[in-house]
Design a protein around this motif. Structure first.
Motif, PDB file in Angstrom:
ATOM      1  N   GLY A 488       4.574 -45.546  49.996  1.00  0.00           N
ATOM      2  CA  GLY A 488       5.917 -45.743  50.526  1.00  0.00           C
ATOM      3  C   GLY A 488       6.993 -44.940  49.832  1.00  0.00           C
ATOM      4  N   ILE A 489       6.619 -43.997  48.968  1.00  0.00           N
ATOM      5  CA  ILE A 489       7.594 -43.201  48.218  1.00  0.00           C
ATOM      6  C   ILE A 489       7.581 -41.783  48.764  1.00  0.00           C
ATOM      7  CG2 ILE A 489       8.291 -42.371  45.947  1.00  0.00           C
ATOM      8  CD1 ILE A 489       6.750 -44.691  44.730  1.00  0.00           C
ATOM      9  N   ASN A 490       8.699 -41.363  49.342  1.00  0.00           N
ATOM     10  CA  ASN A 490       8.796 -40.040  49.950  1.00  0.00           C
ATOM     11  C   ASN A 490       9.223 -39.016  48.898  1.00  0.00           C
ATOM     12  OD1 ASN A 490       8.197 -41.093  52.540  1.00  0.00           O
ATOM     13  ND2 ASN A 490      10.342 -41.713  52.797  1.00  0.00           N
ATOM     14  N   VAL A 491       8.261 -38.246  48.421  1.00  0.00           N
ATOM     15  CA  VAL A 491       8.523 -37.235  47.395  1.00  0.00           C
ATOM     16  C   VAL A 491       7.908 -35.918  47.859  1.00  0.00           C
ATOM     17  CG1 VAL A 491       8.234 -36.595  44.982  1.00  0.00           C
ATOM     18  CG2 VAL A 491       8.485 -38.990  45.598  1.00  0.00           C
ATOM     19  N   ALA A 492       8.669 -34.844  47.772  1.00  0.00           N
ATOM     20  CA  ALA A 492       8.163 -33.533  48.153  1.00  0.00           C
ATOM     21  C   ALA A 492       7.250 -32.973  47.065  1.00  0.00           C
ATOM     22  CB  ALA A 492       9.334 -32.575  48.402  1.00  0.00           C
ATOM     23  N   ARG A 493       6.447 -31.993  47.432  1.00  0.00           N
ATOM     24  CA  ARG A 493       5.523 -31.396  46.474  1.00  0.00           C
ATOM     25  C   ARG A 493       6.259 -30.737  45.325  1.00  0.00           C
ATOM     26  NH1 ARG A 493       4.303 -26.848  44.752  1.00  0.00           N
ATOM     27  NH2 ARG A 493       5.794 -25.909  46.206  1.00  0.00           N
ATOM     28  N   ARG A 494       7.359 -30.045  45.618  1.00  0.00           N
ATOM     29  CA  ARG A 494       8.109 -29.382  44.547  1.00  0.00           C
ATOM     30  C   ARG A 494       8.748 -30.400  43.605  1.00  0.00           C
ATOM     31  NH1 ARG A 494      10.855 -28.641  49.327  1.00  0.00           N
ATOM     32  NH2 ARG A 494      12.918 -29.603  49.493  1.00  0.00           N
ATOM     33  N   THR A 495       9.074 -31.596  44.118  1.00  0.00           N
ATOM     34  CA  THR A 495       9.607 -32.643  43.252  1.00  0.00           C
ATOM     35  C   THR A 495       8.529 -33.153  42.309  1.00  0.00           C
ATOM     36  OG1 THR A 495      11.145 -33.306  45.002  1.00  0.00           O
ATOM     37  CG2 THR A 495      10.795 -34.865  43.197  1.00  0.00           C
ATOM     38  N   VAL A 496       7.311 -33.306  42.822  1.00  0.00           N
ATOM     39  CA  VAL A 496       6.190 -33.708  41.969  1.00  0.00           C
ATOM     40  C   VAL A 496       5.963 -32.663  40.885  1.00  0.00           C
ATOM     41  CG1 VAL A 496       3.712 -34.166  41.911  1.00  0.00           C
ATOM     42  CG2 VAL A 496       5.101 -35.071  43.779  1.00  0.00           C
ATOM     43  N   ALA A 497       6.026 -31.386  41.269  1.00  0.00           N
ATOM     44  CA  ALA A 497       5.835 -30.311  40.286  1.00  0.00           C
ATOM     45  C   ALA A 497       6.923 -30.347  39.221  1.00  0.00           C
ATOM     46  CB  ALA A 497       5.821 -28.960  40.994  1.00  0.00           C
ATOM     47  N   LYS A 498       8.163 -30.626  39.625  1.00  0.00           N
ATOM     48  CA  LYS A 498       9.258 -30.695  38.662  1.00  0.00           C
ATOM     49  C   LYS A 498       9.062 -31.845  37.680  1.00  0.00           C
ATOM     50  CE  LYS A 498      13.159 -32.487  39.851  1.00  0.00           C
ATOM     51  NZ  LYS A 498      14.475 -32.756  40.493  1.00  0.00           N
ATOM     52  N   TYR A 499       8.669 -33.019  38.180  1.00  0.00           N
ATOM     53  CA  TYR A 499       8.438 -34.169  37.298  1.00  0.00           C
ATOM     54  C   TYR A 499       7.250 -33.919  36.383  1.00  0.00           C
ATOM     55  CZ  TYR A 499      11.714 -36.901  40.128  1.00  0.00           C
ATOM     56  OH  TYR A 499      12.842 -37.371  40.755  1.00  0.00           O
ATOM     57  N   ARG A 500       6.194 -33.285  36.926  1.00  0.00           N
ATOM     58  CA  ARG A 500       5.009 -33.005  36.114  1.00  0.00           C
ATOM     59  C   ARG A 500       5.332 -32.037  34.980  1.00  0.00           C
ATOM     60  NH1 ARG A 500       2.243 -28.798  36.288  1.00  0.00           N
ATOM     61  NH2 ARG A 500       2.909 -28.191  38.388  1.00  0.00           N
ATOM     62  N   GLU A 501       6.099 -31.013  35.274  1.00  0.00           N
ATOM     63  CA  GLU A 501       6.478 -30.055  34.238  1.00  0.00           C
ATOM     64  C   GLU A 501       7.390 -30.702  33.200  1.00  0.00           C
ATOM     65  OE1 GLU A 501       8.233 -26.885  36.374  1.00  0.00           O
ATOM     66  OE2 GLU A 501       6.332 -26.124  37.191  1.00  0.00           O
ATOM     67  N   ALA A 502       8.248 -31.638  33.637  1.00  0.00           N
ATOM     68  CA  ALA A 502       9.121 -32.331  32.690  1.00  0.00           C
ATOM     69  C   ALA A 502       8.321 -33.176  31.714  1.00  0.00           C
ATOM     70  CB  ALA A 502      10.131 -33.199  33.443  1.00  0.00           C
ATOM     71  N   MET A 503       7.170 -33.662  32.134  1.00  0.00           N
ATOM     72  CA  MET A 503       6.302 -34.454  31.262  1.00  0.00           C
ATOM     73  C   MET A 503       5.304 -33.578  30.506  1.00  0.00           C
ATOM     74  SD  MET A 503       5.548 -37.887  33.529  1.00  0.00           S
ATOM     75  CE  MET A 503       4.937 -36.996  34.960  1.00  0.00           C
ATOM     76  N   VAL A 504       5.451 -32.258  30.591  1.00  0.00           N
ATOM     77  CA  VAL A 504       4.583 -31.288  29.917  1.00  0.00           C
ATOM     78  C   VAL A 504       3.119 -31.529  30.294  1.00  0.00           C
ATOM     79  CG1 VAL A 504       4.244 -30.073  27.728  1.00  0.00           C
ATOM     80  CG2 VAL A 504       6.233 -31.529  28.001  1.00  0.00           C
TER      81      VAL A 504
END
Length: 515
Positions: A488-504
């Protein structure tokens, strides 16, 4: 042009010295606040630190979890302020008069010669002082007492290498070359400059060729830790493999892989590695395990690490089913007005001295009131954050709710800039760890049900999905976005990539491992 007089009525906020001081104290971190208080104690004779807790009235100067802020001193007040560039002498006189009525000179100066005690020094320390007596032996002469009491400094990588250099037979020229090489090695143990640059650093008077420098470097690379002085990762790993026991399983294959196919290993291209080395998946896993047992940063283990300690400003704990919020009483010393110096205002004969004491008294009261306002505001903001983020305290990051500065500012009727100052470099101690107050603020993402989900909660979900993935087939950013969409969470692929990179967290191709 005709001149005329006009009368206008308006409202404005004047930044008085008291308000400026309160804002400045509000944004200070715990360490900076302690330095500011120490400077105030040294510069203002009217301020004193309360050493005995029994002599201090906490309700007078500092807030508690139940106290309310002073209504006439609000950082976000929109009423007109009185210009306070000059201390109010009438107010100071009234305060001094009240103090003078409560004390006399006899009360201030009458101190008994001996205080009543229930034991003597000899009863406790009789005969035990001898073990601490100073010895004037010859072996102690020239010893730095401070160095003895405080301990020796941590040994650096260069110190460790120079110590080995002294134990190794070198000619004078080779020793000069080795010293130049050791000085050029960085904290990870790598030599980041070229052989030519080392030769130039020796000076024009030293005649040496590159082959001799290379020979000295090869000897240093066999110093402890093994691999130090390498110029790249390949050379570092090969030096460590060369020092391994001959009977080490898969040693030959590991040397071939590092020497010729290290790039394929970095790209996790196990299919090509199996073909190039002519090994099965199980055999390749053994070779890779041997390489992963090596140290890619040999010098890091000897570099002294500087630990950074965080002192929490606020504590939150659960008692009787309720979350309690309270300030850390150790973040700032308790201050009060020195009654002895305050009583001198009415007794000094010189008007200049009297005015100076009045100014110090007024500044001291301003400073104490500013500290009180800081603690009250910090406590109110912390309580409001805890009330909104109880889900995090109960269940963790996945239950974090969206929160922005405006939400807290609206509830507490403060300006967003005030909330920003309070939450910067201020830390909250919770059962789940110590977090900066800004950690609890995050943007939101819409859900399919019409609700909102915190970006912090989404990061936690991404981290959880990656931790549970199949290491042989790691999840791509698109796959993670689809899994979040199913929840139920609408997140784009580039948003996932941004969060993943922020978490190293590396991308899927770098997370791939052999099954």
């Amino acid at each position: 042009m005709k001149q005329s007089l006009q009368l206008r009525l308006g409202q404005q906020i004047t930044m008085t010295p008291q308000l400026q001081q309160a804002i400045r104290l509000l944004q200070l971190s715990t360490l900076d606040l302690q330095l500011e208080i120490q400077q105030a104690l040294e510069s203002n004779i009217m301020l004193e630190e309360v050493a005995d807790e029994n002599d201090y009235d906490d309700s007078e100067d500092y807030p508690t979890a139940e106290s309310e802020p002073d209504k006439d001193f609000n950082l976000d007040s929109s009423v007109n302020e009185v210009d306070m560039d000059e201390p109010n002498a009438n107010s100071a006189d009234a305060e001094v008069a009240d103090i003078s009525e409560e004390m006399t000179l006899d009360n201030l100066t009458h101190i008994p010669d001996e205080l009543a005690v229930d034991s003597n020094w000899e009863e406790i320390y009789d005969g035990t002082l001898s073990q601490y007596e100073y010895s004037n032996n010859s072996e102690d002469n020239g010893r730095d007492i401070l160095a003895t009491t405080q301990g020796t400094a941590a040994e650096t990588l260069q110190d460790h290498l120079r110590w080995q250099l002294q134990l190794t037979p070198f000619s004078d020229l080779d020793r000069a070359i080795a010293t130049a090489i050791i000085d050029a090695i960085d904290g990870d143990g790598y030599l980041r400059i070229s052989i030519e640059e080392i030769t130039q650093s020796l000076g024009e008077n030293v005649q040496v060729d590159a082959e001799e420098v290379e020979a000295v470097l090869h000897r240093i690379q066999h110093f402890d830790p093994i691999g130090v002085g390498s110029r790249d990762l390949k050379e570092c790993l090969l030096r460590q493999l060369e020092e391994s026991a001959v009977a080490t399983p898969w040693l030959k294959e590991a040397k071939i892989l590092v020497n010729k196919h290290l790039e394929l290993l970095g790209n996790h291209d196990y299919t090509q590695l199996s073909k190039r080395l002519k090994l099965t998946r199980e055999q390749l896993r053994e070779v890779i395990d041997l390489i992963q047992s090596l140290n890619p940063r040999p010098g890091a283990q000897l570099e002294p690490s500087q630990a950074t300690y965080i002192v929490p400003d606020v504590f939150v704990k659960k008692a009787s089913g309720q979350w309690k919020v309270e300030l850390n009483p150790e973040i700032a010393p308790k201050l009060r007005i020195n009654s002895h110096y305050a009583s001198l205002i009415t007794r000094v004969e010189s008007s200049n001295e009297s005015n100076s004491l009045k100014n110090h008294l007024q500044e001291a009261r301003w400073f104490i009131k500013s500290l009180k306002s800081r603690h009250e505001t910090l406590l109110k903001v912390a309580k409001c954050i805890v009330k909104r983020q109880m889900g995090f305290l109960e269940y963790g990051e996945e239950a974090m709710k969206p929160l922005v500065l405006h939400d807290i500012a609206s509830e507490l009727e403060m300006h967003e800039s005030t909330i920003s100052r309070v939450t910067t470099q201020k830390y909250l101690h919770t059962p789940r760890g110590i977090f900066e107050l800004k950690y609890f603020f995050s943007s939101h993402v819409s859900t399919n049900s019409g609700g909102e989900c915190s970006s912090t909660a989404i990061r936690a979900l991404i981290k959880k999905l990656i931790a549970a993935e199949n290491r042989a087939r790691p999840l791509s950013d698109s796959k993670i976005a689809n899994l979040l969409s199913e929840r139920g969470i609408n997140v784009a692929r580039r948003t996932v990539a941004k969060y993943r990179e922020a978490m190293v967290i590396p991308p899927s191709n770098e997370r791939k491992r052999l099954a």
